[in-house]
Motif scaffolding. Structure first.
Motif, mmCIF file in Angstrom:
data_model
loop_
_atom_site.group_PDB
_atom_site.id
_atom_site.type_symbol
_atom_site.label_atom_id
_atom_site.label_comp_id
_atom_site.label_asym_id
_atom_site.label_seq_id
_atom_site.Cartn_x
_atom_site.Cartn_y
_atom_site.Cartn_z
ATOM 1 N N GLN A 1 -18.725 -14.487 -59.018
ATOM 2 C CA GLN A 1 -18.074 -14.095 -60.265
ATOM 3 C C GLN A 1 -19.420 -14.093 -61.487
ATOM 4 O OE1 GLN A 1 -15.805 -17.678 -61.522
ATOM 5 N NE2 GLN A 1 -14.587 -16.553 -62.983
ATOM 6 N N LEU A 2 -19.020 -13.164 -62.383
ATOM 7 C CA LEU A 2 -20.025 -13.201 -63.277
ATOM 8 C C LEU A 2 -19.463 -13.344 -64.528
ATOM 9 C CD1 LEU A 2 -23.001 -11.694 -63.940
ATOM 10 C CD2 LEU A 2 -21.647 -9.711 -64.416
ATOM 11 N N HIS A 3 -20.431 -14.444 -65.290
ATOM 12 C CA HIS A 3 -19.992 -15.083 -66.698
ATOM 13 C C HIS A 3 -18.661 -15.268 -66.693
ATOM 14 C CE1 HIS A 3 -24.024 -14.055 -68.310
ATOM 15 N NE2 HIS A 3 -23.915 -12.903 -67.752
ATOM 16 N N GLY A 4 -17.932 -15.933 -65.674
ATOM 17 C CA GLY A 4 -16.560 -16.241 -66.017
ATOM 18 C C GLY A 4 -15.552 -15.171 -66.301
ATOM 19 N N ILE A 5 -16.089 -13.806 -66.149
ATOM 20 C CA ILE A 5 -15.281 -12.894 -66.551
ATOM 21 C C ILE A 5 -15.104 -11.873 -65.567
ATOM 22 C CG2 ILE A 5 -14.869 -10.808 -68.223
ATOM 23 C CD1 ILE A 5 -16.754 -12.371 -70.117
ATOM 24 N N TYR A 6 -15.971 -11.448 -64.672
ATOM 25 C CA TYR A 6 -15.753 -10.251 -63.843
ATOM 26 C C TYR A 6 -16.073 -10.834 -62.418
ATOM 27 C CZ TYR A 6 -16.567 -7.593 -68.029
ATOM 28 O OH TYR A 6 -16.477 -7.026 -69.138
ATOM 29 N N VAL A 7 -15.296 -10.371 -61.329
ATOM 30 C CA VAL A 7 -15.447 -10.612 -60.081
ATOM 31 C C VAL A 7 -16.303 -9.571 -59.281
ATOM 32 C CG1 VAL A 7 -14.313 -10.889 -57.752
ATOM 33 C CG2 VAL A 7 -13.241 -11.740 -59.756
ATOM 34 N N LEU A 8 -17.215 -9.943 -58.536
ATOM 35 C CA LEU A 8 -18.144 -9.045 -57.807
ATOM 36 C C LEU A 8 -17.684 -8.787 -56.581
ATOM 37 C CD1 LEU A 8 -19.589 -9.687 -60.635
ATOM 38 C CD2 LEU A 8 -21.821 -8.983 -59.227
ATOM 39 N N ALA A 9 -17.355 -7.935 -55.855
ATOM 40 C CA ALA A 9 -16.816 -7.645 -54.606
ATOM 41 C C ALA A 9 -17.537 -6.540 -53.948
ATOM 42 C CB ALA A 9 -15.480 -7.378 -54.350
ATOM 43 N N ASP B 1 -12.369 -6.907 -63.874
ATOM 44 C CA ASP B 1 -11.769 -7.818 -64.849
ATOM 45 C C ASP B 1 -10.747 -8.708 -64.434
ATOM 46 O OD1 ASP B 1 -10.818 -8.924 -67.120
ATOM 47 O OD2 ASP B 1 -11.340 -7.190 -68.484
ATOM 48 N N MET B 2 -11.156 -9.902 -64.083
ATOM 49 C CA MET B 2 -9.953 -10.867 -63.503
ATOM 50 C C MET B 2 -9.056 -11.184 -64.410
ATOM 51 S SD MET B 2 -12.134 -14.544 -63.555
ATOM 52 C CE MET B 2 -12.054 -15.507 -64.827
ATOM 53 N N ALA C 1 -1.746 -15.457 -67.303
ATOM 54 C CA ALA C 1 -3.004 -15.066 -66.703
ATOM 55 C C ALA C 1 -4.129 -16.039 -66.744
ATOM 56 C CB ALA C 1 -3.166 -13.645 -66.853
ATOM 57 N N VAL C 2 -5.041 -15.952 -65.560
ATOM 58 C CA VAL C 2 -6.071 -16.743 -65.648
ATOM 59 C C VAL C 2 -6.979 -16.213 -66.787
ATOM 60 C CG1 VAL C 2 -7.336 -15.012 -64.074
ATOM 61 C CG2 VAL C 2 -8.213 -17.242 -64.211
ATOM 62 N N ARG C 3 -7.535 -17.186 -67.686
ATOM 63 C CA ARG C 3 -8.351 -16.870 -68.636
ATOM 64 C C ARG C 3 -10.068 -16.661 -68.344
ATOM 65 N NH1 ARG C 3 -5.543 -17.878 -73.281
ATOM 66 N NH2 ARG C 3 -3.854 -19.295 -73.342
ATOM 67 N N ALA C 4 -10.580 -15.940 -69.281
ATOM 68 C CA ALA C 4 -12.081 -15.799 -69.113
ATOM 69 C C ALA C 4 -12.376 -17.016 -69.180
ATOM 70 C CB ALA C 4 -12.404 -14.768 -70.401
ATOM 71 N N ASN C 5 -13.749 -17.051 -68.588
ATOM 72 C CA ASN C 5 -14.540 -18.350 -68.602
ATOM 73 C C ASN C 5 -13.929 -19.578 -67.352
ATOM 74 O OD1 ASN C 5 -16.580 -17.348 -70.472
ATOM 75 N ND2 ASN C 5 -15.311 -17.953 -72.014
ATOM 76 N N ARG C 6 -12.653 -19.020 -66.968
ATOM 77 C CA ARG C 6 -12.282 -19.981 -65.580
ATOM 78 C C ARG C 6 -13.072 -19.614 -64.366
ATOM 79 N NH1 ARG C 6 -6.931 -21.598 -64.734
ATOM 80 N NH2 ARG C 6 -6.889 -23.030 -62.835
ATOM 81 N N GLN C 7 -13.694 -20.708 -63.914
ATOM 82 C CA GLN C 7 -14.410 -20.465 -62.751
ATOM 83 C C GLN C 7 -13.637 -20.585 -61.526
ATOM 84 O OE1 GLN C 7 -17.665 -19.980 -62.572
ATOM 85 N NE2 GLN C 7 -17.866 -20.120 -64.999
ATOM 86 N N LEU C 8 -13.791 -19.441 -60.715
ATOM 87 C CA LEU C 8 -12.966 -19.048 -59.322
ATOM 88 C C LEU C 8 -13.632 -19.338 -58.196
ATOM 89 C CD1 LEU C 8 -10.887 -16.002 -60.312
ATOM 90 C CD2 LEU C 8 -10.223 -18.316 -61.077
ATOM 91 N N THR C 9 -13.165 -19.780 -57.188
ATOM 92 C CA THR C 9 -13.646 -19.892 -55.812
ATOM 93 C C THR C 9 -13.557 -18.705 -55.207
ATOM 94 O OG1 THR C 9 -11.707 -20.547 -54.876
ATOM 95 C CG2 THR C 9 -13.027 -22.406 -55.761
ATOM 96 N N ILE C 10 -14.453 -18.598 -54.115
ATOM 97 C CA ILE C 10 -14.296 -17.005 -53.454
ATOM 98 C C ILE C 10 -13.056 -16.969 -52.858
ATOM 99 C CG2 ILE C 10 -15.220 -16.091 -51.370
ATOM 100 C CD1 ILE C 10 -17.165 -15.733 -53.390
ATOM 101 N N PRO C 11 -12.319 -17.758 -52.150
ATOM 102 C CA PRO C 11 -10.858 -17.478 -51.764
ATOM 103 C C PRO C 11 -10.071 -16.962 -52.823
ATOM 104 C CG PRO C 11 -11.873 -19.615 -50.697
ATOM 105 C CD PRO C 11 -12.652 -19.150 -51.747
ATOM 106 N N GLU C 12 -9.981 -17.662 -53.984
ATOM 107 C CA GLU C 12 -9.271 -17.316 -55.008
ATOM 108 C C GLU C 12 -9.355 -15.848 -55.439
ATOM 109 O OE1 GLU C 12 -8.457 -21.486 -57.519
ATOM 110 O OE2 GLU C 12 -10.376 -20.509 -57.852
#
Length: 609
Positions: free
Chosen positions: A425-433, A443-444, A558-569
């Motif tokens: 996760q990048l800066h709590g905003i983007y998911v890198l896959a 954009d999560m 929806a999940v807000r920006a800066n929300r830290q997600l786990t890999i499974p999430e």
């Protein structure tokens, strides 16, 4: 002879020349109207190659050459006469028009306000023949290939007042070229060449619609469009609908055709706009090239002098067909449905939040490591997760920092998961896959917002529209058209969630409205719905208002920006994106994800150079 009564003008028979000039004022508004009429005549004559030569924006000269069937010399005088045509002969023909032209007014109207010369040759003629507008009864021999050349000079030379209303040379040229573009999109099988003041400005070879639309609407549209092919009964809609990312600030890339004729019909425009309202908000306009084919008897093209408006026998059925066809096409914008992931320029985003219904997992900061999540992750994606190959001995610092690298590479090779698997996760905003193509950026919040929005819509539609009876009915003064609409469309209004009854010839009472809109202005809502029902046979207003509310709800859920997600999430989010309609764009038409191919990354680092 009786003397006219004082103050009353005598009735006169107008001379033929003045009658033609009046008619020309309706048909020939500017040089582009001449271009349109002549190009349509050429296509009706079977032309496959068209050359347009303009001088001074078409005011000084418009010359169109075609390779059509040509006109026999004995019929050339008649071709320049008013109300003379080969395309219709009786009322049945008029009600079943299959040609672009049919009124027999164009050439006579043009000849009345310009210097017109017509040169034509049929396939069996030894040579061409030529006739002028000022002496149409005397064709003379001329040179020329099979087909017809219409040369129009000094437009409005005899009506200087009309000429003063024309714009600059470049503006008039722009209108002429736009007419050619419209016709060229309808007939990609025809070759078009345009020259202005001796310089070739446009040239399109025969091609398919995909190539022709890319040439005319540009690369941005070509890279962000969806093919459309729908049929129902006598109706067929085909062409390309632009993705929201191809939307523009002006409605200058909207081309709609009915039986090959470019039209600007408010019913069709409304149907397409309504289909886009779920993915395109604000003041931006979608781009599209759509062609509607139907039995000519079901549409009246003899509505407007410019033939740019039409009237359908069953306008509601046409509206609903076009709306649903475009809606279904736009609904296919998910990673799985499209098959190929979009590049950054053509990808399909927002910014705005809460619980994570798609992953009931403890929230921990996502990192580049996936080892701590291996048990849960393996359970969630047991069918796709492959065993890690044994790491080489002495892997060093890099091996310990990125223990998941080999697993991700293996798992992402599976074509069943176009968005691949999360890396970080990048800066709590983007998911890198990582997927088989390269790197995916998501954009999560925007992606989750679209997922929730579609879920809310499905849940609501499953329960149908709930009515909210009003304790005190809202009455208001209504005109006869509104009252008549309410009385004629009781069942349609009820299906939309409204109970509107006539209390008197001038008064309507709103007794119930949709429960979801219970806080709305009942009177204003009723007026808007009655107008829609009258014009389009139904109303999208309820859906639009409802979707606005659902969009707000999805945004706040929806999940807000800066929300830290786990890999499974993050992986759970990717999987839901792959199965959700319209998930390539957020509720506002911006992209939710983009793809960077390995070749793009190689260029950044100058690999292979």
């Amino acid at each position: 002879m009786s003397t006219p009564v004082s103050g009353i003008r005598a009735i006169r028979q107008l001379p033929d020349q003045l009658i033609s000039q009046i008619a020309a004022g309706e048909v020939i508004e500017r040089p582009s109207a001449v271009v349109k009429e002549l190009l349509e005549n050429a296509l009706d004559a079977g032309a496959t190659q068209l050359s347009l030569r303009l001088e001074a924006g078409g005011v000084k000269r418009i010359a169109i050459t075609d390779n059509g069937s040509g006109i026999p010399p004995e019929q050339m005088p008649l071709a320049l006469a008013r109300h003379a045509t080969s395309k219709i002969a009786n009322l049945h023909d008029l009600e079943n028009v299959t040609t672009l032209g049919f009124r027999g007014e164009a050439l006579a109207s043009i000849a009345s306000v310009a210097q017109l010369t017509m040169t034509s040759r049929t396939a069996d003629a030894a040579h061409a023949w030529q006739v002028t507008g000022h002496d149409p009864q005397s064709p003379g021999p001329a040179s020329g290939a099979q087909g017809t050349l219409i040369d129009v000079e000094d437009l409005y030379f005899n009506t200087p007042a009309r000429r003063k209303f024309l714009k600059s040379e470049q503006t008039e040229y722009g209108h002429c070229v736009e007419v050619v573009r419209r016709i060229a999109l309808a007939r990609p099988d025809v070759r078009f060449t345009v020259t202005h003041n001796g310089k070739t400005t446009e040239h399109w070879q025969e091609s398919a619609l995909a190539q022709r639309s890319a040439q005319i609407l540009g690369d941005e549209f070509a890279q962000a469009r969806l093919p459309l092919e729908e049929a129902a009964g006598p109706l067929r809609l085909h062409g390309f609908a632009g993705l929201p990312t191809a939307a523009r600030m002006r409605a200058d890339s909207q081309y709609f055709y009915v039986n090959g004729r470019f039209v600007r019909d408010k019913l069709l425009t409304h149907a397409v706009r309504a289909a886009y309202q779920d993915v395109l908000h604000g003041d931006r306009f979608p781009s599209y090239v759509l062609q509607l084919d139907l039995d000519p008897a079901l549409v009246d093209v003899n509505v407007h002098p410019s033939k740019i408006e039409v009237r359908f026998r069953d306008s509601r059925a046409v509206h609903q067909f076009v709306f649903h066809a475009v809606s279904r096409t736009l609904a296919r914008t998910s990673a799985t449905a499209q098959g190929d992931v979009p590049a950054p320029a053509a990808g399909l985003s927002s910014t705005v939040s809460g619980a994570l219904p798609w992953a009931n997992l403890p929230l921990r900061q996502a990192s580049f490591g996936v080892a701590q999540e291996r048990a849960t992750y393996g359970a969630m994606f047991a069918d796709t997760l492959r065993a890690d190959p044994v790491a080489p001995a002495g892997g060093g610092a890099l091996s310990s920092l990125f223990p998941q690298q080999s697993t991700m590479a293996a798992a992402s090779d599976d074509d069943d998961f176009p968005l691949g698997f999360a890396l970080a996760q990048l800066h709590g905003i983007y998911v890198l896959a990582q997927n088989r193509v390269g790197l995916v950026l998501v954009d999560m919040h925007a992606a989750h917002e679209r997922i929730l929005y579609e879920q809310f819509k499905q849940a609501l539609e499953a329960d149908a529209v709930q009515l909210q009876p009003l304790l005190i009915p809202v009455t208001f003064h209504a005109d006869p058209v509104e009252v008549g609409t309410a009385e004629e469309h009781v069942q349609t209004l009820a299906a939309l969630g409204f109970d509107i009854a006539a209390m008197s010839p001038t008064t309507l009472a709103v007794r119930a409205i949709p429960a979801l809109l219970k806080n709305s202005d009942a009177q204003a809502l009723a007026r808007d719905v009655l107008r829609d029902v009258r014009e389009f046979g139904g109303s999208r207003l309820l859906v639009e208002r409802r979707n606005e509310l659902l969009g707000t709800l999805a945004c706040h859920t929806a999940v807000r920006a800066n929300r830290q997600l786990t890999i499974p999430e993050m992986n759970a989010l990717l999987r839901q994106m792959e199965t959700t309609e319209r998930s390539d764009q957020c509720n506002h038409g911006r992209p939710t994800w983009v793809q960077l191919a390995l070749s793009d990354l190689d260029k950044l680092f100058l690999r292979g150079q």
